[in-house]
Motif scaffolding. Structure first.
Motif, PDB file in Angstrom:
ATOM      1  N   ARG A   1     -30.496  70.002  61.943  1.00 40.42           N
ATOM      2  CA  ARG A   1     -29.037  69.850  61.768  1.00 40.42           C
ATOM      3  C   ARG A   1     -28.685  68.429  61.369  1.00 40.42           C
ATOM      4  NH1 ARG A   1     -28.701  73.127  66.143  1.00 40.42           N
ATOM      5  NH2 ARG A   1     -28.580  71.375  67.586  1.00 40.42           N
ATOM      6  N   TYR A   2     -29.306  67.473  62.045  1.00 33.50           N
ATOM      7  CA  TYR A   2     -29.049  66.062  61.731  1.00 33.50           C
ATOM      8  C   TYR A   2     -29.397  65.769  60.274  1.00 33.50           C
ATOM      9  CZ  TYR A   2     -29.893  61.105  61.259  1.00 33.50           C
ATOM     10  OH  TYR A   2     -29.896  59.817  60.781  1.00 33.50           O
TER      11      TYR A   2
ATOM     12  N   THR B   1     -27.313  63.497  56.937  1.00 35.73           N
ATOM     13  CA  THR B   1     -27.923  62.690  55.878  1.00 35.73           C
ATOM     14  C   THR B   1     -28.079  63.450  54.564  1.00 35.73           C
ATOM     15  OG1 THR B   1     -30.221  63.243  56.430  1.00 35.73           O
ATOM     16  CG2 THR B   1     -29.220  61.393  57.629  1.00 35.73           C
ATOM     17  N   GLN B   2     -27.663  64.713  54.551  1.00 35.21           N
ATOM     18  CA  GLN B   2     -27.758  65.589  53.388  1.00 35.21           C
ATOM     19  C   GLN B   2     -29.185  65.718  52.858  1.00 35.21           C
ATOM     20  OE1 GLN B   2     -24.846  63.417  53.566  1.00 35.21           O
ATOM     21  NE2 GLN B   2     -24.071  65.256  54.528  1.00 35.21           N
ATOM     22  N   ASP B   3     -30.165  65.586  53.758  1.00 32.84           N
ATOM     23  CA  ASP B   3     -31.564  65.845  53.431  1.00 32.84           C
ATOM     24  C   ASP B   3     -31.814  67.325  53.740  1.00 32.84           C
ATOM     25  OD1 ASP B   3     -34.300  66.104  53.165  1.00 32.84           O
ATOM     26  OD2 ASP B   3     -34.809  64.563  54.646  1.00 32.84           O
ATOM     27  N   TYR B   4     -31.407  68.180  52.790  1.00 36.94           N
ATOM     28  CA  TYR B   4     -31.452  69.619  53.023  1.00 36.94           C
ATOM     29  C   TYR B   4     -32.876  70.157  53.083  1.00 36.94           C
ATOM     30  CZ  TYR B   4     -26.563  69.014  51.905  1.00 36.94           C
ATOM     31  OH  TYR B   4     -25.266  68.582  51.903  1.00 36.94           O
ATOM     32  N   VAL B   5     -33.772  69.590  52.287  1.00 43.25           N
ATOM     33  CA  VAL B   5     -35.164  70.042  52.316  1.00 43.25           C
ATOM     34  C   VAL B   5     -35.789  69.668  53.654  1.00 43.25           C
ATOM     35  CG1 VAL B   5     -37.450  69.764  51.276  1.00 43.25           C
ATOM     36  CG2 VAL B   5     -35.447  70.033  49.810  1.00 43.25           C
ATOM     37  N   GLY B   6     -35.564  68.439  54.104  1.00 45.42           N
ATOM     38  CA  GLY B   6     -36.065  68.029  55.415  1.00 45.42           C
ATOM     39  C   GLY B   6     -35.489  68.909  56.514  1.00 45.42           C
ATOM     40  N   GLY B   7     -34.198  69.193  56.423  1.00 46.93           N
ATOM     41  CA  GLY B   7     -33.563  70.077  57.396  1.00 46.93           C
ATOM     42  C   GLY B   7     -34.181  71.454  57.389  1.00 46.93           C
ATOM     43  N   ALA B   8     -34.446  71.973  56.187  1.00 48.70           N
ATOM     44  CA  ALA B   8     -35.064  73.298  56.062  1.00 48.70           C
ATOM     45  C   ALA B   8     -36.456  73.301  56.681  1.00 48.70           C
ATOM     46  CB  ALA B   8     -35.129  73.711  54.597  1.00 48.70           C
ATOM     47  N   GLU B   9     -37.205  72.238  56.455  1.00 45.03           N
ATOM     48  CA  GLU B   9     -38.571  72.183  56.973  1.00 45.03           C
ATOM     49  C   GLU B   9     -38.591  72.167  58.503  1.00 45.03           C
ATOM     50  OE1 GLU B   9     -40.248  68.866  54.869  1.00 45.03           O
ATOM     51  OE2 GLU B   9     -40.393  70.015  53.007  1.00 45.03           O
ATOM     52  N   TYR B  10     -37.696  71.407  59.119  1.00 44.67           N
ATOM     53  CA  TYR B  10     -37.665  71.374  60.588  1.00 44.67           C
ATOM     54  C   TYR B  10     -37.065  72.658  61.162  1.00 44.67           C
ATOM     55  CZ  TYR B  10     -39.809  66.913  61.171  1.00 44.67           C
ATOM     56  OH  TYR B  10     -40.743  65.914  61.193  1.00 44.67           O
ATOM     57  N   GLN B  11     -36.129  73.244  60.455  1.00 43.93           N
ATOM     58  CA  GLN B  11     -35.597  74.533  60.906  1.00 43.93           C
ATOM     59  C   GLN B  11     -36.695  75.598  60.808  1.00 43.93           C
ATOM     60  OE1 GLN B  11     -32.490  74.869  62.217  1.00 43.93           O
ATOM     61  NE2 GLN B  11     -33.006  76.947  62.781  1.00 43.93           N
ATOM     62  N   TYR B  12     -37.534  75.493  59.779  1.00 44.84           N
ATOM     63  CA  TYR B  12     -38.645  76.422  59.625  1.00 44.84           C
ATOM     64  C   TYR B  12     -39.659  76.247  60.766  1.00 44.84           C
ATOM     65  CZ  TYR B  12     -42.468  79.106  57.649  1.00 44.84           C
ATOM     66  OH  TYR B  12     -43.466  80.028  57.460  1.00 44.84           O
ATOM     67  N   LYS B  13     -39.914  74.993  61.148  1.00 44.98           N
ATOM     68  CA  LYS B  13     -40.806  74.740  62.291  1.00 44.98           C
ATOM     69  C   LYS B  13     -40.241  75.393  63.548  1.00 44.98           C
ATOM     70  CE  LYS B  13     -42.928  70.405  60.829  1.00 44.98           C
ATOM     71  NZ  LYS B  13     -43.279  69.043  61.233  1.00 44.98           N
TER      72      LYS B  13
END
Length: 172
Positions: free
Chosen positions: A112-113, A118-130
């Protein structure tokens, strides 16, 4: 029926009797802030917010070597717009030993953060996937897992490049 006025009245009377900077003092401030916000009492909300910030600054001076504390710090710095410090706390958090439920919640909070702050959507997706993967390993394919995968797809779709779009479609 909620009686915010009386709740605020009595908590405000009790506040000076509590040990300053104790856990119950902090919780009482949180409840007072909620009551005064519900009552639309801007003057008292502001007063309580000032006390809460003083309490938070005191807490930040204390050692923080467990996940709950580090998550709270990361979220505090995030709300204050101090993104380097928030990211530092999130990364320290993710290195700490924790049970799977706490790890899932930590991954989700960092996702979410990254996405929202920070609008790092790919990073957000990767941690949400984890978080989703760990949730699936822990509880199987249930509604929480499906919701997590849906959010992964959403975060990827916000990145707006072809690779992310393809990943988003795969999640959906």
């Amino acid at each position: 029926v909620s009686d915010y006025a009386n709740a605020a009245k009595y908590m405000d009377k009790a506040l000076p009797m509590l040990e300053k900077f104790s856990e119950i003092y902090g919780k009482t401030l949180e409840w007072l802030e909620l009551c005064y916000t519900e009552l639309n009492d801007k003057k008292n909300t502001s007063r309580i917010m000032t006390l809460m910030e003083e309490h938070n600054q005191y807490e930040l001076k204390s050692p923080c070597d467990e996940p709950k504390c580090m998550l709270e710090r990361a979220q505090y710095y995030s709300t204050k717009g101090n993104h380097p410090k928030a990211k530092e706390c999130f990364l320290l958090l993710l290195k700490m030993p924790m049970d799977s439920t706490t790890m899932i919640n930590s991954y989700k909070a960092y996702a979410r953060y990254l996405s929202m702050e920070t609008q790092d959507y790919v990073g957000g997706a990767e941690y949400q996937y984890k978080a989703a993967t760990l949730r699936k390993q822990t509880n199987g394919e249930n509604a929480d897992y499906a919701n997590s995968i849906y959010r992964v797809g959403l975060y990827y779709s916000l990145n707006r490049d072809k690779e992310s779009f393809t990943k988003s479609i795969d999640c959906y």
